[in-house]
Design an enzyme around this catalytic site. Structure first.
Site, mmCIF file in Angstrom:
data_model
loop_
_atom_site.group_PDB
_atom_site.id
_atom_site.type_symbol
_atom_site.label_atom_id
_atom_site.label_comp_id
_atom_site.label_asym_id
_atom_site.label_seq_id
_atom_site.Cartn_x
_atom_site.Cartn_y
_atom_site.Cartn_z
ATOM 1 N N ARG A 32 78.253 86.102 -41.928
ATOM 2 C CA ARG A 32 78.628 85.698 -43.293
ATOM 3 C C ARG A 32 77.800 84.491 -43.731
ATOM 4 O O ARG A 32 77.698 83.494 -43.020
ATOM 5 C CB ARG A 32 80.116 85.345 -43.349
ATOM 6 C CG ARG A 32 80.569 84.725 -44.668
ATOM 7 C CD ARG A 32 82.067 84.438 -44.635
ATOM 8 N NE ARG A 32 82.538 83.741 -45.825
ATOM 9 C CZ ARG A 32 82.879 82.453 -45.855
ATOM 10 N NH1 ARG A 32 82.796 81.706 -44.753
ATOM 11 N NH2 ARG A 32 83.304 81.897 -46.976
ATOM 12 N N ARG A 79 84.919 71.737 -57.315
ATOM 13 C CA ARG A 79 84.517 70.958 -56.147
ATOM 14 C C ARG A 79 84.247 69.516 -56.550
ATOM 15 O O ARG A 79 83.978 69.211 -57.714
ATOM 16 C CB ARG A 79 83.269 71.555 -55.481
ATOM 17 C CG ARG A 79 83.573 72.830 -54.702
ATOM 18 C CD ARG A 79 82.375 73.299 -53.904
ATOM 19 N NE ARG A 79 82.710 74.476 -53.103
ATOM 20 C CZ ARG A 79 83.134 74.444 -51.854
ATOM 21 N NH1 ARG A 79 83.260 73.283 -51.225
ATOM 22 N NH2 ARG A 79 83.412 75.548 -51.192
ATOM 23 N N LYS A 225 87.706 89.036 -52.533
ATOM 24 C CA LYS A 225 88.483 88.029 -51.809
ATOM 25 C C LYS A 225 89.767 87.730 -52.577
ATOM 26 O O LYS A 225 89.712 87.374 -53.759
ATOM 27 C CB LYS A 225 87.653 86.768 -51.630
ATOM 28 C CG LYS A 225 86.405 86.978 -50.781
ATOM 29 C CD LYS A 225 85.528 85.745 -50.785
ATOM 30 C CE LYS A 225 86.231 84.547 -50.167
ATOM 31 N NZ LYS A 225 85.359 83.340 -50.199
ATOM 32 N N THR A 283 90.156 82.789 -42.611
ATOM 33 C CA THR A 283 90.420 81.369 -42.860
ATOM 34 C C THR A 283 91.446 80.761 -41.899
ATOM 35 O O THR A 283 92.552 81.271 -41.744
ATOM 36 C CB THR A 283 90.880 81.099 -44.306
ATOM 37 O OG1 THR A 283 90.213 81.961 -45.218
ATOM 38 C CG2 THR A 283 90.580 79.655 -44.683
#
Length: 475
Positions: A32, A79, A225, A283
């Site tokens: 990934r 972010r 996702k 995760t």
């Protein structure tokens, strides 16, 4: 063999050819690339290494398994800005969050990259950093100055480009950003096998990307996702529109109450399996191994639980991207998955997926035949990978050896539960193709003299070929 596949995130701790080789030899099925970090040139170099390794594996005698490449988009996420040094936060401290620079502010200022942050933050009462490693209670919001004041719930550090969650708020950002579109073009040009869509909210987001991919004449697989509340609410339609699903529990756990995450995870895995779409549980699976050489018992149990739900794959993130022990983390996940699968083989009955089409009925019949005939493997010949995925849907207890004439399909099948994808040049004569394939599987050690196998392949019938299910004895 291990039936559940493993996705490893590559990063500073795993970017060299030797580091990637060690991960491959230790059981990595999919590599990934996280487009939230790094540069296009850096990712291009990593893809080049993976492609060279795949070429070497294909040329080996006998050939070795390929590595699938998953490019994970940044998506519409908030972010923090880049900082020279991490900001130290003290519990109870009031901190200013703002898009713009606040030169006269005496309190610590955490800058964010979202212009509408001060508007969107009004939809929540908390700010979370890195999926809740740090939490802040909102004290006040001033749209006129663009300042949000929040009180820290813990001591901690905030570094560059840390992820910011606003639980329950609707974020005024497009699901697919300008950066994402450029990255999709890049990924298609570089020949990645999967593109992961981050922070999608509804099935129309997936269809938008699908239309773009078709215009680019690409067959890249789209992995959606699930990490927003809106995506959970539209999950059935999203699964239908996607080629695969990732349960991204970090951000999902910041968007919905954490106690709901396990049930949501299990539901998504079940729905994806019923739809015949590969599903990844991701995760924080072995998070402590970023710093320590062994997982906690709770982490081992978490990985084992994912395996008991018969997910197609589990994923390592920071553990392999930036952790101190990337290979031990992969080896730990491999050990837990193998031990859990061995335990599950003694349990009956197995959770069976729903048959929806005539092709799936044939695939289920072949899987059932492996049990009644005590077959050692199920062998399929597939040009597009569809037959391999249909068989995988019914979670056979024996390996699925899938031969394909397309190397891209070979790498995409690396994500499917229990499938060993192998490249094979197909002959005009189906029987010749079968004989060649069985010989390759025997040479690679997947089959042995005296083994019985169930075969799904074309067979001659008068003036045409028909699909057939056969039982063969390996000589």
């Amino acid at each position: 063999m291990r039936f559940t596949k493993i996705v490893c995130t590559l990063g500073p701790a795993s970017k060299t050819r030797e580091q990637i080789r060690q991960l491959h030899e230790s059981g990595m099925n999919i590599a990934r690339l996280n487009m939230s970090h790094g540069t296009l040139e850096g990712h291009r170099q990593t893809i080049g290494i993976l492609r060279e390794m795949n070429a070497a594996s294909a040329a080996a005698h006998p050939p070795r398994p390929c590595i699938g490449i998953l490019m994970d988009l940044q998506g519409a996420e908030i972010r923090t800005h880049d900082v020279k040094e991490p900001q130290r936060i003290t519990k109870g401290e009031e901190v200013v969050f703002s898009f713009s620079e606040q030169a006269d502010e005496k309190r610590q200022v955490v800058r964010v990259n979202h212009t509408a942050f001060v508007q969107d933050v009004r939809g929540t009462d908390r700010i979370l950093i890195d999926n809740g490693e740090l939490t802040f209670d909102i004290v006040s919001v001033d749209p006129a100055t663009g300042i949000v004041i929040a009180r820290a719930g813990q001591d901690g550090m905030i570094g560059s480009r840390r992820h910011v969650n606003l639980p329950g708020a609707t974020i005024d950002l497009p699901s697919i950003t300008g950066k994402d579109w450029k990255d999709i073009e890049f990924g298609i040009a570089e020949g990645v096998d999967f593109i992961g869509l981050s922070f999608i909210r509804q099935a129309s987001d997936v269809r938008q990307v699908r239309d773009f991919v078709k215009k680019m004449q690409s067959h890249v697989s789209i992995i959606s996702k699930i990490e927003t509340r809106q995506a959970v609410e539209d999950i059935a339609a999203i699964i239908d529109a996607s080629d695969g699903i990732m349960v991204a529990r970090g951000d999902l756990g910041a968007e919905v109450p954490f106690e709901q995450v396990p049930a949501i995870q299990d539901e998504i895995v079940t729905l994806s399996r019923d739809a015949g779409k590969p599903v990844i549980v991701a995760t924080h699976m072995l998070e402590s191994m970023i710093h320590f050489p062994m997982p906690t018992r709770a982490e081992a149990t978490d990985v084992a639980h994912a395996a008991t739900t018969l997910t197609d794959a589990t994923m390592l993130s920071g553990e392999t991207a930036s952790g101190k022990f990337p290979v031990p983390a992969l080896e730990a996940m491999d050990r837990v998955l193998r031990a859990t699968e061995e335990h599950m083989r003694s349990l009956v009955p197995r959770n069976v997926a729903v048959v929806r089409t005539e092709r799936e009925a044939r695939a289920q019949a072949a899987v059932s035949l492996t049990q009644t005939d005590h077959a050692s493997a199920l062998v399929v010949m597939t040009r597009t990978g569809r037959t391999g995925r249909e068989v995988s849907k019914f979670r056979p207890r024996v390996p699925v050896i899938a031969f394909t004439v397309d190397r891209a399909v070979q790498c995409q099948l690396q994500l499917s539960y229990g499938v060993i994808p192998l490249y094979l040049s197909f002959s005009q004569d189906p029987e010749e193709t079968v004989r060649s394939g069985l010989a390759v599987a025997k040479e690679m050690g997947f089959l042995h003299t005296g083994d019985r196998v169930v075969l799904i392949s074309d067979a001659p019938a008068h003036d045409r070929h028909i699909s057939s299910i056969q039982v063969r004895l390996i000589e």
